[in-house]
Design a protein around this motif. Structure first.
Motif, PDB file in Angstrom:
ATOM      1  N   PRO A 316       0.822  -1.220   0.000  1.00  0.00           N
ATOM      2  CA  PRO A 316       0.000   0.000   0.000  1.00  0.00           C
ATOM      3  C   PRO A 316       0.857   1.271   0.000  1.00  0.00           C
ATOM      4  O   PRO A 316       0.451   2.290  -0.560  1.00  0.00           O
ATOM      5  CB  PRO A 316      -0.800  -0.088   1.301  1.00  0.00           C
ATOM      6  CG  PRO A 316      -0.716  -1.504   1.740  1.00  0.00           C
ATOM      7  CD  PRO A 316       0.533  -2.088   1.147  1.00  0.00           C
ATOM      8  N   ALA A 317       2.046   1.191   0.613  1.00  0.00           N
ATOM      9  CA  ALA A 317       2.885   2.387   0.725  1.00  0.00           C
ATOM     10  C   ALA A 317       3.461   2.811  -0.628  1.00  0.00           C
ATOM     11  O   ALA A 317       3.931   3.931  -0.777  1.00  0.00           O
ATOM     12  CB  ALA A 317       4.007   2.162   1.728  1.00  0.00           C
ATOM     13  N   GLU A 318       3.466   1.919  -1.622  1.00  0.00           N
ATOM     14  CA  GLU A 318       3.944   2.308  -2.952  1.00  0.00           C
ATOM     15  C   GLU A 318       2.883   3.077  -3.724  1.00  0.00           C
ATOM     16  O   GLU A 318       3.199   3.750  -4.695  1.00  0.00           O
ATOM     17  CB  GLU A 318       4.376   1.077  -3.756  1.00  0.00           C
ATOM     18  CG  GLU A 318       5.715   0.500  -3.342  1.00  0.00           C
ATOM     19  CD  GLU A 318       6.848   1.510  -3.367  1.00  0.00           C
ATOM     20  OE1 GLU A 318       6.748   2.538  -4.063  1.00  0.00           O
ATOM     21  OE2 GLU A 318       7.840   1.280  -2.658  1.00  0.00           O
ATOM     22  N   ILE A 319       1.642   2.927  -3.308  1.00  0.00           N
ATOM     23  CA  ILE A 319       0.554   3.565  -4.040  1.00  0.00           C
ATOM     24  C   ILE A 319       0.406   5.004  -3.547  1.00  0.00           C
ATOM     25  O   ILE A 319       0.213   5.241  -2.363  1.00  0.00           O
ATOM     26  CB  ILE A 319      -0.745   2.745  -3.902  1.00  0.00           C
ATOM     27  CG1 ILE A 319      -0.555   1.416  -4.634  1.00  0.00           C
ATOM     28  CG2 ILE A 319      -1.933   3.513  -4.451  1.00  0.00           C
ATOM     29  CD1 ILE A 319      -1.686   0.437  -4.514  1.00  0.00           C
ATOM     30  N   GLY A 320       0.566   5.929  -4.476  1.00  0.00           N
ATOM     31  CA  GLY A 320       0.505   7.338  -4.113  1.00  0.00           C
ATOM     32  C   GLY A 320       1.842   7.895  -3.683  1.00  0.00           C
ATOM     33  O   GLY A 320       1.931   9.046  -3.282  1.00  0.00           O
TER      34      GLY A 320
ATOM     35  N   ARG B  59      -0.288  14.445   1.476  1.00  0.00           N
ATOM     36  CA  ARG B  59       0.444  13.362   0.825  1.00  0.00           C
ATOM     37  C   ARG B  59       1.516  12.813   1.773  1.00  0.00           C
ATOM     38  O   ARG B  59       1.697  11.607   1.893  1.00  0.00           O
ATOM     39  CB  ARG B  59       1.079  13.893  -0.465  1.00  0.00           C
ATOM     40  CG  ARG B  59       1.426  12.791  -1.412  1.00  0.00           C
ATOM     41  CD  ARG B  59       1.816  13.336  -2.753  1.00  0.00           C
ATOM     42  NE  ARG B  59       2.507  12.302  -3.509  1.00  0.00           N
ATOM     43  CZ  ARG B  59       3.068  12.503  -4.682  1.00  0.00           C
ATOM     44  NH1 ARG B  59       3.020  13.691  -5.247  1.00  0.00           N
ATOM     45  NH2 ARG B  59       3.665  11.519  -5.304  1.00  0.00           N
ATOM     46  N   GLU B  62      -0.148  10.884   4.608  1.00  0.00           N
ATOM     47  CA  GLU B  62      -0.613   9.576   4.157  1.00  0.00           C
ATOM     48  C   GLU B  62       0.570   8.605   4.025  1.00  0.00           C
ATOM     49  O   GLU B  62       0.468   7.439   4.390  1.00  0.00           O
ATOM     50  CB  GLU B  62      -1.345   9.735   2.815  1.00  0.00           C
ATOM     51  CG  GLU B  62      -1.972   8.478   2.262  1.00  0.00           C
ATOM     52  CD  GLU B  62      -3.030   7.850   3.156  1.00  0.00           C
ATOM     53  OE1 GLU B  62      -3.345   8.402   4.232  1.00  0.00           O
ATOM     54  OE2 GLU B  62      -3.538   6.771   2.779  1.00  0.00           O
ATOM     55  N   GLN B  63       1.693   9.100   3.518  1.00  0.00           N
ATOM     56  CA  GLN B  63       2.888   8.254   3.425  1.00  0.00           C
ATOM     57  C   GLN B  63       3.359   7.815   4.809  1.00  0.00           C
ATOM     58  O   GLN B  63       3.720   6.664   5.006  1.00  0.00           O
ATOM     59  CB  GLN B  63       4.031   9.007   2.719  1.00  0.00           C
ATOM     60  CG  GLN B  63       4.265   8.596   1.269  1.00  0.00           C
ATOM     61  CD  GLN B  63       4.612   7.129   1.089  1.00  0.00           C
ATOM     62  OE1 GLN B  63       5.599   6.643   1.614  1.00  0.00           O
ATOM     63  NE2 GLN B  63       3.796   6.403   0.344  1.00  0.00           N
ATOM     64  N   LYS B  66       1.102   5.098   5.998  1.00  0.00           N
ATOM     65  CA  LYS B  66       1.338   3.829   5.293  1.00  0.00           C
ATOM     66  C   LYS B  66       2.665   3.201   5.705  1.00  0.00           C
ATOM     67  O   LYS B  66       2.756   1.982   5.873  1.00  0.00           O
ATOM     68  CB  LYS B  66       1.329   4.066   3.782  1.00  0.00           C
ATOM     69  CG  LYS B  66      -0.074   4.259   3.218  1.00  0.00           C
ATOM     70  CD  LYS B  66      -0.009   4.562   1.736  1.00  0.00           C
ATOM     71  CE  LYS B  66      -1.369   4.477   1.092  1.00  0.00           C
ATOM     72  NZ  LYS B  66      -1.307   4.826  -0.336  1.00  0.00           N
ATOM     73  N   GLN B  67       3.697   4.027   5.843  1.00  0.00           N
ATOM     74  CA  GLN B  67       5.006   3.480   6.224  1.00  0.00           C
ATOM     75  C   GLN B  67       4.969   2.933   7.649  1.00  0.00           C
ATOM     76  O   GLN B  67       5.596   1.917   7.942  1.00  0.00           O
ATOM     77  CB  GLN B  67       6.115   4.538   6.078  1.00  0.00           C
ATOM     78  CG  GLN B  67       6.388   4.957   4.633  1.00  0.00           C
ATOM     79  CD  GLN B  67       6.984   3.856   3.773  1.00  0.00           C
ATOM     80  OE1 GLN B  67       7.469   2.844   4.274  1.00  0.00           O
ATOM     81  NE2 GLN B  67       6.930   4.030   2.451  1.00  0.00           N
ATOM     82  N   LYS B  70       3.215  -0.367   7.584  1.00  0.00           N
ATOM     83  CA  LYS B  70       4.000  -1.392   6.908  1.00  0.00           C
ATOM     84  C   LYS B  70       4.984  -2.090   7.856  1.00  0.00           C
ATOM     85  O   LYS B  70       5.384  -3.221   7.612  1.00  0.00           O
ATOM     86  CB  LYS B  70       4.759  -0.703   5.768  1.00  0.00           C
ATOM     87  CG  LYS B  70       5.509  -1.604   4.841  1.00  0.00           C
ATOM     88  CD  LYS B  70       6.007  -0.765   3.674  1.00  0.00           C
ATOM     89  CE  LYS B  70       7.148  -1.427   2.979  1.00  0.00           C
ATOM     90  NZ  LYS B  70       7.590  -0.652   1.815  1.00  0.00           N
TER      91      LYS B  70
END
Lengths: 548, 161
Positions: A316-320, B59, B62-63, B66-67, B70
């Protein structure tokens, strides 16, 4: 049971057939039990090569004849490559290869010895905090403190390396832990509440993607390394062929579509070809599959705005991150193709809107630096090689201009293995050792430069020791060609003035060198293609030193 | 613009350095980070506050989310804006100044005197935004300051798990 025996049994339980590595005091207990085991050990000549070999080994898994390929539920799963080294300098020697596997999402497990538990933190001889040092480049790492944890840790490490987005996992084991007594019970399953990667794409998002593709006039598939990781090559080929949708690849995605297919428009990016790059510009719908759209592939993502962008990635972290998709889909590539195909008609387009043969536009996203109006002698030489090689040939390319030239070789059912993300020079020779250890019969060629070859040439001894039929082509320009090119592109015209060195390497006589290892070799000065026949027909290791 | 991340992680050695390393190597800004065990022994909870002054912080936010998600040790992540949270930070400050005057400022700001010696007075401040209150004590000589970092829970009955 000795903990090192428990470690060995755990590896056997994971189906490990081969380990690449280099011994040393802090990992001696493990090497002692490894010697009498069912696992085949390959002694490389430098630790990084062990990591690159594990990388090449993992990447050819699932192919016919490959040792250690596991099958789960009728589908071959990716074999995890294994490398091992001692503590301190030995472990640090693995770092370039660990980082390389991380950048390219290759499943490997690295096992390192560590100083005695009581000495950890005391700056003991050959002590390095490899867990700390490797942290930015590993998917996960374990410092084993309790020998009873070994089976669980090995089970988890192999699961983590191969599940979701693949990558390297490090297991660091103090030498006293390896020698301790422990219980052995191999866990059936992995219980990690914090790690549940999404494999199956959201149904609603896939419907949106299907609708967008149906509504599109000029859809384009951009295939990345994830297509290989997911073993989705045949699905992608079937999909593209039945829908008549053209395909471009990133460097990591090369080989996902046959070089003979008219739907294959080539490789995108600053080292790609203009046909592929133009197609990105001309398409109205871009379907990124297992590609992270890094800056070498898509240097100007803002120029893609306004297009429908479907981005499929397991992470998911690659998207966007690099491009902003209109339809993001977190999914395994295989699952995506299966679900998407079910929502599309059997054939979407009677003819593809773009093919490899025709040029449709002069507009391009960016200049490609490696396209010359006329074929260079090296390109011609490699074109001939493309005609000569067996369909399943695996090209293992190093880093630099040799890699870019090799990326133009037309693959049919083969692979293109290279250090795509990290650009680790010296990768190719080590990775080739991994490929040939997985399957000695595998048609494969290592293409390297004189720079990268010298970073790894000690492995000629490994090739000789294990009688590996390694085919090696050195693209020898007696200098660091790509470094020179980038310097010129950056406006540093006077190399000698701008750099501490003139970048010429003062090469030895590579033919004489190979022969001193007992490896057949010849120097080619005129691009004589008969040399390629001799290389390909050789039953044993063969080195071509191609002077350009 | 600020964003508060509530992160539930496995209570293991090395987790804090992994999370801190993630922020530094990806160039994300940490304004504060507070960590402690939870009601469940094997889980720790972090509250991480980030600040992004750029025009498009979403942005980056959001990163970061997500990171964080992960990371293998991460059990749960929630990203919230400050108005969605109940937040508190504790500050201890050692001051030199007129005791009566310090007591008066404490009274006004809700700070509390913890210890008085002949030379210094130590106070505590507990608030959602301690910066305003710290400012009120700048008229005195501030000898030492220590802050816990912000900890937050989501408003209402919503929880992280």
């Amino acid at each position: 049971m000795f903990a090192s025996t428990a470690l060995l049994k755990s590896l056997e339980n994971e189906g490990v057939k081969d380990i690449f590595g280099y011994p040393g005091a802090a990992i001696n207990p493990f090497f002692a039990v490894l010697a009498g085991s069912s696992i085949n050990f390959t002694l490389v000549r430098a630790e990084a090569s062990a990591g690159f070999a594990a990388n090449g080994y993992a990447r050819v898994s699932g192919r016919v004849g490959v040792r250690g390929t596991n099958t789960v539920g009728g589908r071959s799963t990716n074999t995890v490559g294994v490398c091992a080294a001692t503590s301190g300098a030995g472990a640090l020697g693995l770092l370039p290869a660990i980082a390389c596997a991380y950048a390219d999402s290759i499943p490997i497990v690295a096992i390192t010895g560590q100083v005695k538990t009581a000495e950890v933190g005391s700056d003991a001889f050959q002590e390095a905090d490899i867990i700390g040092a490797a942290e930015p480049f590993v998917k996960y790492s374990y410092l084993v403190k309790n020998p009873n944890d070994i089976p669980r840790i090995v089970r988890e490490a192999f699961y983590l390396a191969a599940a979701g987005r693949q990558g390297p996992v490090l297991i660091d084991i103090p030498v006293d832990v390896q020698e301790a007594e422990c219980d052995f019970y191999y866990p059936e399953s992995v219980n990690l509440r914090s790690y549940n990667p999404t494999r199956e794409g959201n149904v609603f998002q896939i419907k949106k993607a299907a609708d967008a593709i149906i509504a599109s006039k000029r859809p384009l598939i951009i295939a990345g390394g994830g297509v290989h990781s997911s073993n989705a090559v045949s699905l992608l080929r079937e999909f593209a062929a039945s829908m008549n949708i053209p395909v471009v690849s990133t460097m990591m995605g090369l080989g996902s579509i046959s070089g003979k297919s008219t739907l294959n428009l080539g490789m995108i990016g600053i080292h790609g070809n203009s046909r592929a790059n133009n197609a990105l510009f001309e398409a109205d719908t871009l379907i990124f599959i297992g590609a992270r759209a890094g800056e070498r592939s898509i240097p100007t993502p803002e120029k893609l705005s306004g297009k429908e962008i479907i981005h499929v990635d397991i992470d998911p972290a690659e998207i966007g991150k690099n491009i902003i998709p209109t339809i993001p889909i977190v999914s395994d590539c295989t699952d995506f193709f299966v679900k998407l195909s079910a929502r599309l008609p059997e054939r979407l387009f009677e003819t593809p809107w773009a093919t490899a043969q025709e040029k449709t536009s002069q507009e391009t996203l960016y200049e490609t630096s490696h396209e010359t109006p006329q074929e260079t002698p090296l390109e011609r030489y490699f074109n001939v090689l493309s005609e000569f090689i067996a369909p399943d040939t695996i090209i293992v390319a190093d880093v630099g201009n040799n890699q870019i030239a090799a990326s133009k070789i037309r693959l049919t059912d083969g692979r293109f293995l290279t250090s795509g993300g990290m650009g680790s020079m010296g990768y190719a020779l080590g990775a080739l050792i991994g490929v040939l250890t997985a399957n000695r019969e595998q048609n494969s060629i290592c293409i390297t430069g004189d720079g990268g070859f010298q970073m790894s040439l000690a492995e000629l001894a490994t090739i000789k020791t294990y009688s590996l039929p390694a085919k090696i082509i050195i693209v020898n320009d007696s200098s660091l060609g790509m470094v020179k090119d980038t310097a010129v592109n950056m406006g540093i015209t006077s190399i000698a003035g701008g750099f501490a060195t003139d970048l010429s390497l003062g090469n030895p006589d590579f033919t004489a060198l190979a022969k001193s290892y007992g490896i057949k070799a010849e120097t080619v000065k005129d691009f004589n293609t008969d040399s390629l026949k001799r290389l390909l027909e050789s039953k044993s290791a063969y080195l071509l030193n191609v002077v350009i | 613009m600020k964003r508060i991340y509530s992160v539930l992680v496995e209570n293991r050695s090395g987790v804090l350095s992994r999370i801190a390393g993630l922020f530094s190597r990806r160039g994300f800004n940490i304004e504060s980070l507070a960590v402690g065990v939870t009601e469940t022994d094997d889980l720790s909870r972090m509250t991480i506050v980030t600040d992004d002054e750029t025009d498009s912080p979403e942005r980056t936010f959001e990163q970061i989310r997500k990171q964080l998600s992960k990371m293998i040790d991460t059990v749960r992540v929630k990203a919230l804006s400050p108005i969605e949270c109940i937040s508190r930070e504790l500050v201890l400050m050692k001051l030199r100044g007129d005791a009566e005057r310090i007591a008066a400022v404490c009274e006004k700001t809700g700070a509390r005197v913890i210890e008085e010696t002949a030379e210094t007075i130590t106070i505590e401040i507990i608030a959602a935004d301690v910066n305003v209150i710290i400012k009120a004590f700048e008229e005195f000589e501030i000898v030492e300051t220590v802050r816990t970092g912000v900890i937050s829970l989501q408003k209402g009955s919503s929880t992280l798990m």
